[in-house]
Design an enzyme around this catalytic site. Structure first.
Site, PDB file in Angstrom:
ATOM      1  N   LYS A 295      38.991  38.849  19.407  1.00  0.00           N
ATOM      2  CA  LYS A 295      40.390  39.199  19.163  1.00  0.00           C
ATOM      3  C   LYS A 295      40.615  39.517  17.684  1.00  0.00           C
ATOM      4  O   LYS A 295      41.271  40.508  17.348  1.00  0.00           O
ATOM      5  CB  LYS A 295      41.300  38.053  19.618  1.00  0.00           C
ATOM      6  CG  LYS A 295      42.661  38.555  20.005  1.00  0.00           C
ATOM      7  CD  LYS A 295      43.432  37.540  20.800  1.00  0.00           C
ATOM      8  CE  LYS A 295      44.820  38.109  21.070  1.00  0.00           C
ATOM      9  NZ  LYS A 295      45.646  37.257  21.853  1.00  0.00           N
TER      10      LYS A 295
ATOM     11  N   LYS B  16      38.341  40.548  15.562  1.00  0.00           N
ATOM     12  CA  LYS B  16      37.658  41.827  15.261  1.00  0.00           C
ATOM     13  C   LYS B  16      38.501  43.009  15.733  1.00  0.00           C
ATOM     14  O   LYS B  16      38.630  44.014  15.034  1.00  0.00           O
ATOM     15  CB  LYS B  16      36.289  41.872  15.966  1.00  0.00           C
ATOM     16  CG  LYS B  16      35.256  40.896  15.405  1.00  0.00           C
ATOM     17  CD  LYS B  16      33.976  40.982  16.218  1.00  0.00           C
ATOM     18  CE  LYS B  16      33.081  39.767  16.090  1.00  0.00           C
ATOM     19  NZ  LYS B  16      32.556  39.468  14.789  1.00  0.00           N
TER      20      LYS B  16
ATOM     21  N   SER C  58      36.674  29.899  40.314  1.00  0.00           N
ATOM     22  CA  SER C  58      36.409  31.345  40.442  1.00  0.00           C
ATOM     23  C   SER C  58      34.972  31.662  40.040  1.00  0.00           C
ATOM     24  O   SER C  58      34.333  32.536  40.627  1.00  0.00           O
ATOM     25  CB  SER C  58      37.347  32.154  39.548  1.00  0.00           C
ATOM     26  OG  SER C  58      38.666  31.909  39.876  1.00  0.00           O
TER      27      SER C  58
ATOM     28  N   LYS D 267      32.269  33.203  42.566  1.00  0.00           N
ATOM     29  CA  LYS D 267      31.564  34.450  42.250  1.00  0.00           C
ATOM     30  C   LYS D 267      30.049  34.270  42.402  1.00  0.00           C
ATOM     31  O   LYS D 267      29.370  35.145  42.928  1.00  0.00           O
ATOM     32  CB  LYS D 267      31.931  34.912  40.833  1.00  0.00           C
ATOM     33  CG  LYS D 267      31.427  36.297  40.530  1.00  0.00           C
ATOM     34  CD  LYS D 267      32.126  36.940  39.364  1.00  0.00           C
ATOM     35  CE  LYS D 267      31.611  38.355  39.164  1.00  0.00           C
ATOM     36  NZ  LYS D 267      32.325  39.071  38.132  1.00  0.00           N
TER      37      LYS D 267
ATOM     38  N   ARG E 245      29.260  34.318  46.006  1.00  0.00           N
ATOM     39  CA  ARG E 245      29.275  35.697  46.543  1.00  0.00           C
ATOM     40  C   ARG E 245      27.976  36.416  46.230  1.00  0.00           C
ATOM     41  O   ARG E 245      27.515  37.258  46.972  1.00  0.00           O
ATOM     42  CB  ARG E 245      30.443  36.493  45.940  1.00  0.00           C
ATOM     43  CG  ARG E 245      31.771  36.261  46.632  1.00  0.00           C
ATOM     44  CD  ARG E 245      32.739  37.405  46.369  1.00  0.00           C
ATOM     45  NE  ARG E 245      32.968  37.702  44.972  1.00  0.00           N
ATOM     46  CZ  ARG E 245      33.791  37.049  44.180  1.00  0.00           C
ATOM     47  NH1 ARG E 245      34.463  36.017  44.652  1.00  0.00           N
ATOM     48  NH2 ARG E 245      33.940  37.400  42.924  1.00  0.00           N
TER      49      ARG E 245
ATOM     50  N   GLU F  18      33.557  40.111  28.894  1.00  0.00           N
ATOM     51  CA  GLU F  18      33.865  41.417  29.480  1.00  0.00           C
ATOM     52  C   GLU F  18      35.123  41.964  28.820  1.00  0.00           C
ATOM     53  O   GLU F  18      36.148  41.275  28.762  1.00  0.00           O
ATOM     54  CB  GLU F  18      34.109  41.314  30.992  1.00  0.00           C
ATOM     55  CG  GLU F  18      34.396  42.691  31.595  1.00  0.00           C
ATOM     56  CD  GLU F  18      34.834  42.650  33.057  1.00  0.00           C
ATOM     57  OE1 GLU F  18      34.069  43.114  33.904  1.00  0.00           O
ATOM     58  OE2 GLU F  18      35.936  42.142  33.336  1.00  0.00           O
TER      59      GLU F  18
ATOM     60  N   GLU G 246      48.689  46.507  42.067  1.00  0.00           N
ATOM     61  CA  GLU G 246      47.671  46.463  43.115  1.00  0.00           C
ATOM     62  C   GLU G 246      47.136  45.038  43.286  1.00  0.00           C
ATOM     63  O   GLU G 246      46.929  44.562  44.392  1.00  0.00           O
ATOM     64  CB  GLU G 246      46.532  47.437  42.759  1.00  0.00           C
ATOM     65  CG  GLU G 246      45.579  47.731  43.875  1.00  0.00           C
ATOM     66  CD  GLU G 246      44.383  46.798  43.931  1.00  0.00           C
ATOM     67  OE1 GLU G 246      43.641  46.857  44.907  1.00  0.00           O
ATOM     68  OE2 GLU G 246      44.194  45.987  42.990  1.00  0.00           O
ATOM     69  N   HIS G 247      46.941  44.349  42.147  1.00  0.00           N
ATOM     70  CA  HIS G 247      46.442  42.968  42.148  1.00  0.00           C
ATOM     71  C   HIS G 247      47.413  42.050  42.902  1.00  0.00           C
ATOM     72  O   HIS G 247      47.001  41.236  43.734  1.00  0.00           O
ATOM     73  CB  HIS G 247      46.276  42.520  40.688  1.00  0.00           C
ATOM     74  CG  HIS G 247      45.558  41.216  40.538  1.00  0.00           C
ATOM     75  ND1 HIS G 247      46.218  40.028  40.377  1.00  0.00           N
ATOM     76  CD2 HIS G 247      44.241  40.916  40.532  1.00  0.00           C
ATOM     77  CE1 HIS G 247      45.346  39.050  40.276  1.00  0.00           C
ATOM     78  NE2 HIS G 247      44.138  39.557  40.367  1.00  0.00           N
TER      79      HIS G 247
HETATM   80  P1  0O2 Z   1      40.232  38.569  37.256  1.00  0.00           P
HETATM   81  O1  0O2 Z   1      41.270  37.593  37.664  1.00  0.00           O
HETATM   82  O2  0O2 Z   1      40.834  39.806  36.656  1.00  0.00           O
HETATM   83  O3  0O2 Z   1      39.142  38.007  36.436  1.00  0.00           O
HETATM   84  P2  0O2 Z   1      29.923  42.333  38.983  1.00  0.00           P
HETATM   85  O4  0O2 Z   1      30.337  41.596  37.733  1.00  0.00           O
HETATM   86  O5  0O2 Z   1      29.389  43.709  38.701  1.00  0.00           O
HETATM   87  O6  0O2 Z   1      29.037  41.531  39.842  1.00  0.00           O
HETATM   88  P3  0O2 Z   1      32.700  42.494  39.504  1.00  0.00           P
HETATM   89  O7  0O2 Z   1      33.026  41.250  38.766  1.00  0.00           O
HETATM   90  O8  0O2 Z   1      33.525  42.758  40.749  1.00  0.00           O
HETATM   91  O9  0O2 Z   1      31.187  42.572  39.882  1.00  0.00           O
HETATM   92  O10 0O2 Z   1      32.840  43.672  38.457  1.00  0.00           O
HETATM   93  P4  0O2 Z   1      33.891  44.750  38.139  1.00  0.00           P
HETATM   94  O11 0O2 Z   1      33.881  45.853  39.126  1.00  0.00           O
HETATM   95  O12 0O2 Z   1      33.540  45.119  36.736  1.00  0.00           O
HETATM   96  O13 0O2 Z   1      35.343  44.094  38.242  1.00  0.00           O
HETATM   97  C1  0O2 Z   1      35.706  42.921  37.617  1.00  0.00           C
HETATM   98  C2  0O2 Z   1      37.166  42.846  37.218  1.00  0.00           C
HETATM   99  O14 0O2 Z   1      37.749  44.152  37.135  1.00  0.00           O
HETATM  100  C3  0O2 Z   1      38.052  42.106  38.195  1.00  0.00           C
HETATM  101  O15 0O2 Z   1      37.981  40.762  37.872  1.00  0.00           O
HETATM  102  C4  0O2 Z   1      39.444  42.696  37.902  1.00  0.00           C
HETATM  103  O16 0O2 Z   1      39.976  42.156  36.716  1.00  0.00           O
HETATM  104  C5  0O2 Z   1      39.087  44.141  37.625  1.00  0.00           C
HETATM  105  N1  0O2 Z   1      39.085  44.941  38.864  1.00  0.00           N
HETATM  106  C6  0O2 Z   1      38.002  45.485  39.454  1.00  0.00           C
HETATM  107  N2  0O2 Z   1      38.360  46.182  40.537  1.00  0.00           N
HETATM  108  C7  0O2 Z   1      39.696  46.082  40.646  1.00  0.00           C
HETATM  109  C8  0O2 Z   1      40.658  46.605  41.583  1.00  0.00           C
HETATM  110  O17 0O2 Z   1      40.344  47.292  42.526  1.00  0.00           O
HETATM  111  N3  0O2 Z   1      41.970  46.284  41.351  1.00  0.00           N
HETATM  112  C9  0O2 Z   1      42.373  45.529  40.293  1.00  0.00           C
HETATM  113  N4  0O2 Z   1      43.671  45.279  40.162  1.00  0.00           N
HETATM  114  N5  0O2 Z   1      41.473  45.004  39.405  1.00  0.00           N
HETATM  115  C10 0O2 Z   1      40.173  45.281  39.584  1.00  0.00           C
HETATM  116  P5  0O2 Z   1      38.197  39.605  38.924  1.00  0.00           P
HETATM  117  O18 0O2 Z   1      37.157  38.592  38.665  1.00  0.00           O
HETATM  118  O19 0O2 Z   1      38.262  40.168  40.328  1.00  0.00           O
HETATM  119  O20 0O2 Z   1      39.594  39.016  38.650  1.00  0.00           O
END
Ligand code: 0O2
Length: 215
Positions: free
Chosen positions: A35, A37, A66, A70, A73, A156, A171-172
């Site tokens: 933050k 930086k 979570s 993960k 999964r 990330e 969408e979330h």
């Molecule tokens: P939160 O609450 O935001 O942390 P991988 O790491 O490659 O094994 P992952 O984690 O699904 O798989 O990777 P990806 O695709 O980079 O997506 C991770 C995060 O991106 C999600 O975190 C969301 O924050 C955001 N994101 C990805 N796809 C979508 C989507 O379709 N809709 C919305 N609104 N956000 C998305 P988390 O952990 O799901 O949730």
């Protein structure tokens, strides 16, 4: 306090809450470092270009349940060691910009830094997800100095425009309201809204370029 949180789901190991909190601490420090930086980067750009590429920054640490979900999964045992080795978004930073070009400018600046290592890039702007989701995701490693030495911590960084952020927030909410099963008609509407957001981003960039060319 020695609180033990026991979770019995198949072969899941019992983890100590205090130990998990200790594990999560360097991720908080990594976000603090990042933050600072990013704020320096934004302030410097403001002085040089008279415009701030960052609208706002949000950070979050993934909750222990979570992280464990993960890992499950991914078919990996939900231990602290595995969390450290296989989950790269325990520390999450979302940077919201006005324009798409700002996103790629920030990415270029991040790539040129010696104190941040880029591990992986997922460009959901060039290749949006099937549901319309757009953002640039970057997994980085940041060195964090602790009493026992320097730890390289994963984080990330999600970079999006205001329009992409607006779409993703709605969408979330819908995703969780419908317990991860969005009705088909809403899915279609969301896809259309994502395309509208993309058009809006392109239009706004065009307007900015026009204004710049006039001044
Ligand atoms: P939160 O609450 O935001 O942390 P991988 O790491 O490659 O094994 P992952 O984690 O699904 O798989 O990777 P990806 O695709 O980079 O997506 C991770 C995060 O991106 C999600 O975190 C969301 O924050 C955001 N994101 C990805 N796809 C979508 C989507 O379709 N809709 C919305 N609104 N956000 C998305 P988390 O952990 O799901 O949730």
């Amino acid at each position: 306090m020695n609180v033990m949180e026991k979770k019995h789901t198949g072969k899941i190991e019992i983890e100590d809450v205090k130990q998990w909190s200790l594990l999560l601490l360097p991720y908080k420090f990594a976000l603090d470092e990042l933050k600072t930086k990013m704020n320096i980067m934004a302030e410097e750009t403001m002085y040089m270009n008279d415009s701030n590429p960052i609208e706002h920054i949000k950070t979050r640490i993934k909750k222990v349940n979570s992280i464990q979900a993960k890992l499950e999964r991914k078919n990996i045992a939900p231990t602290m060691r595995n969390a450290k080795d296989y989950i790269f978004d325990i520390a999450g930073m979302r940077i919201v910009c006005s324009f798409i070009t700002d996103i790629y400018d920030i990415y270029t600046r991040l790539s040129n830094r010696k104190d941040i290592k880029i591990i992986e890039v997922k460009d959901y702007i060039k290749s949006p997800k099937a549901n319309g989701y757009q953002s640039l995701h970057i997994i980085v490693q940041v060195p964090v100095t602790l009493s026992h030495g320097i730890e390289q911590v994963y984080a990330e960084i999600q970079l999006r425009t205001l329009a992409m952020d607006f779409w993703a927030s709605l969408e979330h909410k819908i995703y969780y309201k419908y317990d991860k099963e969005i009705p088909e008609n809403l899915e279609k509407e969301l896809l259309k809204a994502a395309q509208t957001a993309k058009l809006m981003d392109e239009k706004m960039m065009g307007i900015r370029e026009e204004v710049r060319s006039l001044s």
